[in-house]
Design a protein around this motif. Sequence first.
Motif, PDB file in Angstrom:
ATOM      1  N   ASP A  80     -13.606  -8.883   7.870  1.00 40.87           N
ATOM      2  CA  ASP A  80     -11.980  -9.041   7.461  1.00 40.87           C
ATOM      3  C   ASP A  80     -12.508  -9.962   5.566  1.00 40.87           C
ATOM      4  O   ASP A  80     -11.289  -9.697   5.236  1.00 40.87           O
ATOM      5  N   THR A  81     -13.026 -10.400   5.726  1.00 44.68           N
ATOM      6  CA  THR A  81     -13.736 -10.456   3.821  1.00 44.68           C
ATOM      7  C   THR A  81     -13.909 -10.262   3.206  1.00 44.68           C
ATOM      8  O   THR A  81     -16.010  -9.808   4.008  1.00 44.68           O
ATOM      9  N   ARG A  92     -11.598   0.714   1.161  1.00 50.83           N
ATOM     10  CA  ARG A  92     -10.359   0.513   1.175  1.00 50.83           C
ATOM     11  C   ARG A  92     -10.466   1.952   2.577  1.00 50.83           C
ATOM     12  O   ARG A  92      -9.041   1.833   3.716  1.00 50.83           O
ATOM     13  N   ASN A 145     -11.422   0.370   4.924  1.00 49.25           N
ATOM     14  CA  ASN A 145     -10.945  -0.862   5.511  1.00 49.25           C
ATOM     15  C   ASN A 145      -9.342  -1.435   4.448  1.00 49.25           C
ATOM     16  O   ASN A 145      -9.765  -1.213   3.893  1.00 49.25           O
ATOM     17  N   PRO A 146      -8.242  -0.806   5.513  1.00 47.75           N
ATOM     18  CA  PRO A 146      -7.534  -0.873   4.284  1.00 47.75           C
ATOM     19  C   PRO A 146      -6.487  -2.407   4.550  1.00 47.75           C
ATOM     20  O   PRO A 146      -6.114  -2.510   3.106  1.00 47.75           O
ATOM     21  N   THR A 147      -7.110  -3.298   5.399  1.00 40.88           N
ATOM     22  CA  THR A 147      -6.862  -4.349   4.915  1.00 40.88           C
ATOM     23  C   THR A 147      -7.774  -6.240   4.656  1.00 40.88           C
ATOM     24  O   THR A 147      -7.014  -6.943   3.909  1.00 40.88           O
ATOM     25  N   ALA A 148      -8.693  -6.017   4.739  1.00 43.41           N
ATOM     26  CA  ALA A 148     -10.127  -6.526   3.978  1.00 43.41           C
ATOM     27  C   ALA A 148      -9.332  -7.858   2.532  1.00 43.41           C
ATOM     28  O   ALA A 148      -9.091  -6.302   1.590  1.00 43.41           O
ATOM     29  N   GLU A 149      -9.957  -8.593   2.989  1.00 37.85           N
ATOM     30  CA  GLU A 149      -9.534  -9.498   1.526  1.00 37.85           C
ATOM     31  C   GLU A 149     -10.781  -9.222   1.183  1.00 37.85           C
ATOM     32  O   GLU A 149     -12.180  -9.734   1.229  1.00 37.85           O
ATOM     33  N   GLU A 186      -6.799  -4.016  -5.945  1.00 34.61           N
ATOM     34  CA  GLU A 186      -7.338  -3.869  -4.968  1.00 34.61           C
ATOM     35  C   GLU A 186      -8.491  -4.811  -4.027  1.00 34.61           C
ATOM     36  O   GLU A 186      -8.513  -6.019  -3.499  1.00 34.61           O
TER      37      GLU A 186
END
Length: 216
Positions: free
Chosen positions: A77-78, A150, A153-157, A204
Amino acid sequence: PAAEDPVYGPAGDSIADGYRLAGYPAPGSAPAESFPVLLANAMKARLIPLAVSGMDTDGLLQALDTRTYREAVAKADTITLTIGSNDLLHPAIDRLTSLGQSVAEGDLSGLLTDLTGAGNVLTSAEAQEEYARHVARFKDNWEAIIARIRALNPTAEIYVTNFYNPYSMLEYTLGFFSLHVGSVAQAYLDQMNAWLEESPSAGEYRIADIRDASTN
Protein backbone atom coordinates in the motif's frame (compact mmCIF):
# COMPACT_ATOMS: atom_id res chain seq x y z
CA PRO A 1 -0.32 -8.35 12.22
CA ALA A 2 -3.81 -9.01 10.96
CA ALA A 3 -4.25 -9.77 7.28
CA GLU A 4 -6.07 -6.47 6.74
CA ASP A 5 -3.19 -4.37 8.03
CA PRO A 6 -1.63 -2.15 5.35
CA VAL A 7 1.55 -3.38 3.72
CA TYR A 8 4.70 -1.25 3.59
CA GLY A 9 7.62 -2.07 1.30
CA PRO A 10 10.79 0.01 1.75
CA ALA A 11 13.20 -0.49 -1.16
CA GLY A 12 16.65 1.00 -1.53
CA ASP A 13 20.13 1.05 -0.07
CA SER A 14 21.84 1.17 3.33
CA ILE A 15 19.71 4.09 4.54
CA ALA A 16 16.56 1.97 4.47
CA ASP A 17 18.43 -1.21 5.34
CA GLY A 18 19.52 0.22 8.69
CA TYR A 19 23.18 -0.52 8.03
CA ARG A 20 25.35 -0.40 11.18
CA LEU A 21 22.43 0.24 13.50
CA ALA A 22 22.09 -1.96 16.57
CA GLY A 23 20.61 -5.29 15.56
CA TYR A 24 21.92 -5.23 12.00
CA PRO A 25 23.50 -8.61 11.21
CA ALA A 26 22.64 -8.72 7.49
CA PRO A 27 20.57 -7.06 4.76
CA GLY A 28 16.86 -7.27 5.42
CA SER A 29 17.26 -7.68 9.19
CA ALA A 30 15.16 -4.55 9.85
CA PRO A 31 16.82 -3.10 12.97
CA ALA A 32 14.38 -1.59 15.44
CA GLU A 33 15.85 1.91 14.99
CA SER A 34 15.76 1.89 11.19
CA PHE A 35 13.32 4.31 9.65
CA PRO A 36 11.22 1.60 7.89
CA VAL A 37 10.55 -0.12 11.23
CA LEU A 38 9.64 3.20 12.85
CA LEU A 39 7.31 4.06 9.95
CA ALA A 40 5.73 0.61 9.90
CA ASN A 41 5.00 0.87 13.62
CA ALA A 42 3.52 4.35 13.19
CA MET A 43 1.33 3.18 10.30
CA LYS A 44 0.48 -0.12 12.02
CA ALA A 45 1.59 -1.72 8.77
CA ARG A 46 3.07 -5.08 7.87
CA LEU A 47 6.69 -4.52 6.89
CA ILE A 48 8.30 -6.28 3.93
CA PRO A 49 11.99 -5.23 3.97
CA LEU A 50 13.33 -4.81 0.43
CA ALA A 51 16.44 -2.65 0.98
CA VAL A 52 19.99 -3.93 0.53
CA SER A 53 23.08 -2.04 1.69
CA GLY A 54 25.19 -1.02 -1.27
CA MET A 55 22.36 -1.29 -3.80
CA ASP A 56 22.38 1.16 -6.70
CA THR A 57 19.74 1.81 -9.35
CA ASP A 58 21.12 -0.96 -11.59
CA GLY A 59 20.71 -3.39 -8.70
CA LEU A 60 17.17 -2.25 -7.91
CA LEU A 61 16.12 -2.62 -11.52
CA GLN A 62 17.45 -6.18 -11.52
CA ALA A 63 15.72 -6.89 -8.21
CA LEU A 64 12.40 -5.68 -9.60
CA ASP A 65 12.60 -8.55 -12.08
CA THR A 66 12.69 -11.14 -9.29
CA ARG A 67 9.62 -12.87 -7.95
CA THR A 68 10.27 -11.70 -4.38
CA TYR A 69 10.30 -8.03 -5.28
CA ARG A 70 7.49 -8.21 -7.80
CA GLU A 71 5.15 -9.89 -5.32
CA ALA A 72 6.06 -7.48 -2.54
CA VAL A 73 5.62 -4.38 -4.70
CA ALA A 74 2.32 -5.65 -6.07
CA LYS A 75 0.80 -6.04 -2.61
CA ALA A 76 2.24 -2.88 -0.99
CA ASP A 77 0.00 0.00 0.00
CA THR A 78 3.01 2.25 0.67
CA ILE A 79 6.45 2.12 -0.95
CA THR A 80 9.50 4.18 -0.06
CA LEU A 81 12.57 4.53 -2.25
CA THR A 82 16.04 5.52 -1.04
CA ILE A 83 18.23 4.80 -4.03
CA GLY A 84 20.88 6.54 -6.14
CA SER A 85 23.67 7.58 -3.76
CA ASN A 86 25.68 4.47 -4.59
CA ASP A 87 25.47 5.29 -8.28
CA LEU A 88 28.07 7.97 -7.48
CA LEU A 89 29.87 6.32 -4.59
CA HIS A 90 30.80 3.15 -6.43
CA PRO A 91 32.86 4.78 -9.22
CA ALA A 92 34.61 7.05 -6.69
CA ILE A 93 35.55 4.14 -4.44
CA ASP A 94 36.67 2.11 -7.47
CA ARG A 95 39.07 4.91 -8.37
CA LEU A 96 40.46 5.15 -4.86
CA THR A 97 40.82 1.38 -4.60
CA SER A 98 42.70 1.26 -7.88
CA LEU A 99 45.07 3.97 -6.64
CA GLY A 100 45.64 2.11 -3.37
CA GLN A 101 46.39 -1.13 -5.19
CA SER A 102 48.92 0.57 -7.45
CA VAL A 103 50.72 2.08 -4.47
CA ALA A 104 50.70 -1.27 -2.66
CA GLU A 105 52.34 -2.81 -5.73
CA GLY A 106 55.06 -0.15 -5.72
CA ASP A 107 53.72 2.04 -8.50
CA LEU A 108 53.72 5.57 -7.05
CA SER A 109 53.08 7.43 -10.32
CA GLY A 110 49.36 7.86 -9.72
CA LEU A 111 49.89 9.02 -6.16
CA LEU A 112 52.59 11.46 -7.18
CA THR A 113 50.30 12.87 -9.87
CA ASP A 114 47.68 13.53 -7.22
CA LEU A 115 50.20 15.07 -4.86
CA THR A 116 51.30 17.55 -7.51
CA GLY A 117 47.68 18.47 -8.19
CA ALA A 118 48.09 17.65 -11.86
CA GLY A 119 45.27 15.13 -12.04
CA ASN A 120 43.47 14.29 -8.83
CA VAL A 121 42.09 10.76 -9.06
CA LEU A 122 38.64 12.05 -8.07
CA THR A 123 38.55 15.34 -9.97
CA SER A 124 40.40 14.71 -13.23
CA ALA A 125 38.59 15.32 -16.50
CA GLU A 126 38.28 11.57 -16.95
CA ALA A 127 36.72 11.21 -13.50
CA GLN A 128 34.27 14.03 -14.14
CA GLU A 129 33.18 12.41 -17.39
CA GLU A 130 32.63 9.13 -15.58
CA TYR A 131 30.47 10.73 -12.90
CA ALA A 132 28.44 12.50 -15.58
CA ARG A 133 27.82 9.14 -17.27
CA HIS A 134 26.65 7.66 -13.98
CA VAL A 135 24.28 10.57 -13.40
CA ALA A 136 22.84 10.08 -16.88
CA ARG A 137 22.42 6.38 -16.18
CA PHE A 138 20.75 7.20 -12.87
CA LYS A 139 18.18 9.34 -14.70
CA ASP A 140 17.38 6.56 -17.17
CA ASN A 141 17.21 3.95 -14.42
CA TRP A 142 14.99 6.17 -12.30
CA GLU A 143 12.36 6.40 -15.01
CA ALA A 144 12.52 2.64 -15.54
CA ILE A 145 12.21 1.95 -11.79
CA ILE A 146 9.11 4.13 -11.38
CA ALA A 147 7.55 2.67 -14.53
CA ARG A 148 8.20 -0.87 -13.33
CA ILE A 149 6.73 -0.18 -9.91
CA ARG A 150 3.64 1.41 -11.42
CA ALA A 151 3.20 -1.52 -13.81
CA LEU A 152 3.16 -3.84 -10.81
CA ASN A 153 1.10 -1.57 -8.58
CA PRO A 154 -0.84 1.38 -10.02
CA THR A 155 -2.28 2.56 -6.68
CA ALA A 156 0.42 2.39 -3.99
CA GLU A 157 1.59 5.63 -2.44
CA ILE A 158 5.26 6.14 -3.33
CA TYR A 159 7.60 8.32 -1.29
CA VAL A 160 11.20 8.96 -2.33
CA THR A 161 14.02 10.52 -0.39
CA ASN A 162 16.25 12.93 -2.23
CA PHE A 163 19.98 13.16 -1.64
CA TYR A 164 22.02 14.63 1.15
CA ASN A 165 25.79 14.37 0.92
CA PRO A 166 26.70 11.26 2.91
CA TYR A 167 30.33 11.69 1.93
CA SER A 168 30.80 15.23 3.25
CA MET A 169 33.15 13.96 5.96
CA LEU A 170 34.57 10.99 4.06
CA GLU A 171 38.32 11.21 3.69
CA TYR A 172 40.48 8.58 2.03
CA THR A 173 43.93 8.46 3.61
CA LEU A 174 46.97 6.77 2.19
CA GLY A 175 49.99 7.42 4.38
CA PHE A 176 50.35 11.21 4.58
CA PHE A 177 48.08 11.74 1.58
CA SER A 178 44.32 12.41 1.87
CA LEU A 179 41.53 12.76 -0.66
CA HIS A 180 38.19 14.29 0.30
CA VAL A 181 35.45 12.27 -1.38
CA GLY A 182 32.61 14.52 -0.23
CA SER A 183 33.93 17.60 -1.97
CA VAL A 184 33.51 15.88 -5.32
CA ALA A 185 29.98 14.60 -4.85
CA GLN A 186 27.86 17.69 -4.22
CA ALA A 187 27.49 19.03 -7.76
CA TYR A 188 26.34 15.65 -9.03
CA LEU A 189 23.98 15.11 -6.11
CA ASP A 190 22.45 18.49 -6.95
CA GLN A 191 21.81 17.29 -10.50
CA MET A 192 20.18 14.13 -9.20
CA ASN A 193 17.99 16.07 -6.77
CA ALA A 194 16.85 18.32 -9.59
CA TRP A 195 15.96 15.28 -11.65
CA LEU A 196 13.71 13.86 -8.93
CA GLU A 197 11.70 17.09 -9.07
CA GLU A 198 11.68 17.51 -12.86
CA SER A 199 11.58 13.97 -14.22
CA PRO A 200 8.69 12.80 -16.43
CA SER A 201 7.62 10.44 -13.64
CA ALA A 202 7.64 13.09 -10.88
CA GLY A 203 3.86 13.05 -10.64
CA GLU A 204 3.92 9.44 -9.46
CA TYR A 205 5.58 10.08 -6.10
CA ARG A 206 6.14 12.53 -3.28
CA ILE A 207 9.60 13.66 -2.22
CA ALA A 208 10.81 13.56 1.37
CA ASP A 209 13.36 16.36 1.42
CA ILE A 210 16.44 15.26 3.39
CA ARG A 211 19.05 17.36 1.58
CA ASP A 212 20.01 19.14 4.80
CA ALA A 213 20.18 16.04 6.98
CA SER A 214 22.99 16.10 9.51
CA THR A 215 25.41 13.22 9.10
CA ASN A 216 28.37 11.78 10.94
